[in-house]
Structure formats: structure tokens, C-alpha cells
Scaffold this active site. Sequence first.
Site, PDB file in Angstrom:
ATOM      1  N   LYS A  30      10.168  23.701 -75.968  1.00 27.97           N
ATOM      2  CA  LYS A  30      10.326  22.496 -76.796  1.00 27.97           C
ATOM      3  C   LYS A  30       9.125  21.564 -76.657  1.00 27.97           C
ATOM      4  O   LYS A  30       8.331  21.685 -75.723  1.00 27.97           O
ATOM      5  CB  LYS A  30      11.625  21.775 -76.437  1.00 27.97           C
ATOM      6  N   ARG A 122      25.630  15.505 -72.889  1.00 23.72           N
ATOM      7  CA  ARG A 122      24.761  15.483 -74.082  1.00 23.72           C
ATOM      8  C   ARG A 122      25.534  16.263 -75.132  1.00 23.72           C
ATOM      9  O   ARG A 122      26.528  15.778 -75.650  1.00 23.72           O
ATOM     10  CB  ARG A 122      23.389  16.068 -73.732  1.00 23.72           C
ATOM     11  N   TYR A 248      -9.439  -6.951 -69.341  1.00 25.26           N
ATOM     12  CA  TYR A 248      -8.776  -8.002 -70.134  1.00 25.26           C
ATOM     13  C   TYR A 248      -7.888  -8.853 -69.237  1.00 25.26           C
ATOM     14  O   TYR A 248      -7.199  -8.325 -68.358  1.00 25.26           O
ATOM     15  CB  TYR A 248      -7.928  -7.369 -71.237  1.00 25.26           C
ATOM     16  N   MET A 294      -7.162   0.908 -72.963  1.00 27.49           N
ATOM     17  CA  MET A 294      -6.842   1.925 -73.959  1.00 27.49           C
ATOM     18  C   MET A 294      -7.843   3.087 -73.927  1.00 27.49           C
ATOM     19  O   MET A 294      -7.456   4.246 -73.878  1.00 27.49           O
ATOM     20  CB  MET A 294      -6.791   1.321 -75.359  1.00 27.49           C
TER      21      MET A 294
HETATM   22  C1  LIG Z   1      18.697  22.523 -72.220  1.00 29.47           C
HETATM   23  C2  LIG Z   1      17.535  22.668 -71.314  1.00 29.47           C
HETATM   24  N1  LIG Z   1      17.401  23.772 -70.594  1.00 29.47           N
HETATM   25  C3  LIG Z   1      16.386  23.969 -69.751  1.00 29.47           C
HETATM   26  C4  LIG Z   1      15.406  23.007 -69.605  1.00 29.47           C
HETATM   27  C5  LIG Z   1      14.284  23.261 -68.643  1.00 29.47           C
HETATM   28  O1  LIG Z   1      14.354  22.402 -67.537  1.00 29.47           O
HETATM   29  P1  LIG Z   1      13.183  22.409 -66.455  1.00 29.47           P
HETATM   30  O2  LIG Z   1      11.955  22.008 -67.179  1.00 29.47           O
HETATM   31  O3  LIG Z   1      13.646  21.414 -65.453  1.00 29.47           O
HETATM   32  O4  LIG Z   1      13.112  23.799 -65.931  1.00 29.47           O
HETATM   33  C6  LIG Z   1      15.493  21.820 -70.329  1.00 29.47           C
HETATM   34  C7  LIG Z   1      14.483  20.789 -70.162  1.00 29.47           C
HETATM   35  O5  LIG Z   1      14.637  19.639 -70.383  1.00 29.47           O
HETATM   36  C8  LIG Z   1      16.591  21.640 -71.218  1.00 29.47           C
HETATM   37  O6  LIG Z   1      16.737  20.519 -71.934  1.00 29.47           O
END
Ligand SMILES: Cc1ncc(COP(=O)(O)O)c(C=O)c1O
Length: 352
Positions: A30, A122, A248, A294
Site C-alpha cells: 500500500k 477498523r 526564521y 522548508m
Molecule cells: C492490514 C494490514 N496488514 C499488514 C500490515 C503490515 O504491517 P507491518 O508494516 O507492521 O508489517 C499493515 C500495515 O499497516 C496493514 O494495515
Amino acid sequence: MAATLTLNQQRLYEQARSLQDNQNVLVVMKNNAYNFGMSLAYEAFYKAGIRSFATTNLDEAIWLRAQHSETVIVLLDPSTEFDLLKKHDITLTIPNMAFYKMYKEQCETIKVHLVFKNLLNRFGFDTAEEMKAVLDEGALTITGIWTHFAFADELEDDRYTIEKENWQYVLSVLSPYLDALTMIHAQNSASFLRDGLFDQHTHIRVGVIAYGTRPYYELPESLARQTIEVSATVKDVVTVPKGESAGYSAAFVAEEDTRLAICDIGYGNGILRTRSKHEVMINDQIYPIAVLMMSHMMVKIDEQVSIGDQVFLYNDTLRLDYFTQKGVGAFSEQMAGLNQNTFAVKTIRLSS
Ligand SMILES: Cc1ncc(COP(=O)(O)O)c(C=O)c1O
């Protein structure tokens, strides 16, 4: 030279290989592969033998499917794009009973996984009994089940034990169905490194450890070699007399005559402000950051540092997991922030 982000694809491959050689990995891709970049990461993971990929984003899932047809692509978040899911053979997570009831018919032509909510609160079914009712009904092609632990990374918090017990109960209620499932996955990096692959599970579902970072600091450094490096260049050196300020709104006030290196990196590159409380490395020596702006960073230096020297914010010594331990932010926060468009990106490619 502009600030440089080096992505070590070869190391990513080696890290993934060390995992996949010992158990099946469903790797989490992701957020543009934790901001490593989908193409580079996918190539490394696929070469390492990984054949199961997960993301929360449908576009990423479709991209993953376009790479190879034989892989498993799991969409971790719900989606109602049933035609696209079918067309691209993407496995959808059914997020709860309400979704199931509303979209049961549309889901009949796709593969699905059921997720148990557990303490993360969630997405997920509330109870094992609800999940069993869906399996009992037999209306869908259910190829897997999963949960996600909210406390696996918290060594001091024993709610992880409760989550595991809750999940064990789900498995016991669903036991008549487990043999027929091709994927049972619950463990993120921390859970896997704490407990090894659980019985009855087919895959670990990991992010951070696959990308070369320890999920918690107590683990040996050798478990994960960092796969990125971030550096800048000293563009100028100024001396600020005692009592005068720099930056700044007098962000830095010199308590004594102070040499500052002005470097070409800042929070505009996605360096977290929390990172500026800590050190950088120049010519193998450690120096404190004085100010992060920045597009510039000021570092307190000595006479050894000159214009043109390279300044490391992340490298094999200055590890992402070290700064997580220092409170800078989770690995994913530090990584997700990095704005690749603002860097000269260098890639250490897979060796053939
Ligand atoms: C549903 C789900 N599975 C697995 C993972 C992987 O977790 P990690 O990066 O701690 O191994 C995530 C990461 O946020 C996740 O949201």
C-alpha cells in the site's frame, strides 16, 4: 547536487528472499509500496518468490494484477467496484456483516476474504459467529480469512495476548472450513517476529520487515538491512557569533560562536520536523541539526566540515528504526513523508 534519495532494490530483494524462503509472504504494497515505489518493489519481491500482494487501494491492486496473471492480489479495504474486481481477478475483503448483506449478490462472481475486526476496530466482522454464518450460507467464493493486530508492536502492552486469543477463538469456530481456505493470514511484521508463523496460517502479511526495517528496536540489527539512504550537500558554511541567531524567527540562537553548515534539504523534501531533533552524519562524524526549514537545514559543525561535503540523514548507521525508537515517527511515517519528486532519486538495481 540536489538532496538525494537512494533506493536499494538489491537489498529489498535480499530482505524479501530471506522471508519468503522460510514461509509464504503476503507482502503489503500500500501507499506506493510504503513509498519505495511500486515498480522497484514489485520487481524485487517477485524475483524473491513472493506471489501474494496486498494493498488498500484499488488502483494499486489493478496495477499489481497487470504485472502477472498468476499472483494473488488481496484488496484489504472494501470496494464496491465489483466489475473491476472481477475483471482484474482481485480478491476483495468483506469488511463486515452489513456490507455482506448489502452486496452479497454482486460478490458472487469474485473471490473474497473475510476479516475479523478484533481490537483494531477498523474494518471487520464483530464476531466469529457472524463469519461462520457467512461461510455456512455458502453463497460466496471465500478463499481466505484474516485479522490485523493493533498491539503486536507494543511489547509492553499485553492486549496483543487478548487479540491473539480472540483470533484463536475465531479459528476454532471456523475450524470446519479452514482446510478449504487457501489463505489464512493474521501476522504483521512484529507479530511474526515475536511468535513465528502461527499454526494453521498459510502466510505472514508484512510490510516493515519486508522493506528492511525492524518493527521494534529490541530485535537484532542483522534481521533487516536498511533499503534507503537520504543525503544532502553542504552548500555554505557560516559562523554565527555568540548571542546572534540563525533561521526564521531566531530558530537557532548561538550560545557561543557557532559554525553552521547550510544544507540543501528540508521539510519540503518530506523530512519530518521531529527528525530535526537528532543528528546527521558528515564525513563519518555525527553532528546535531540546528534548524530544519522548508528547503534548507542548518547543522552545527566543527572545522572538519567544508562546502561540498555530503550530509547523511539516513544511512546504514542512521537507520529508520533507530529514529523510530527515538520518537521521530513510525517507519511508515518517516518513509511516507519522503517526497520523491523533490529528490535526485538513485537506484541500486537488482543484480542479475
Ligand atoms: C492490514 C494490514 N496488514 C499488514 C500490515 C503490515 O504491517 P507491518 O508494516 O507492521 O508489517 C499493515 C500495515 O499497516 C496493514 O494495515
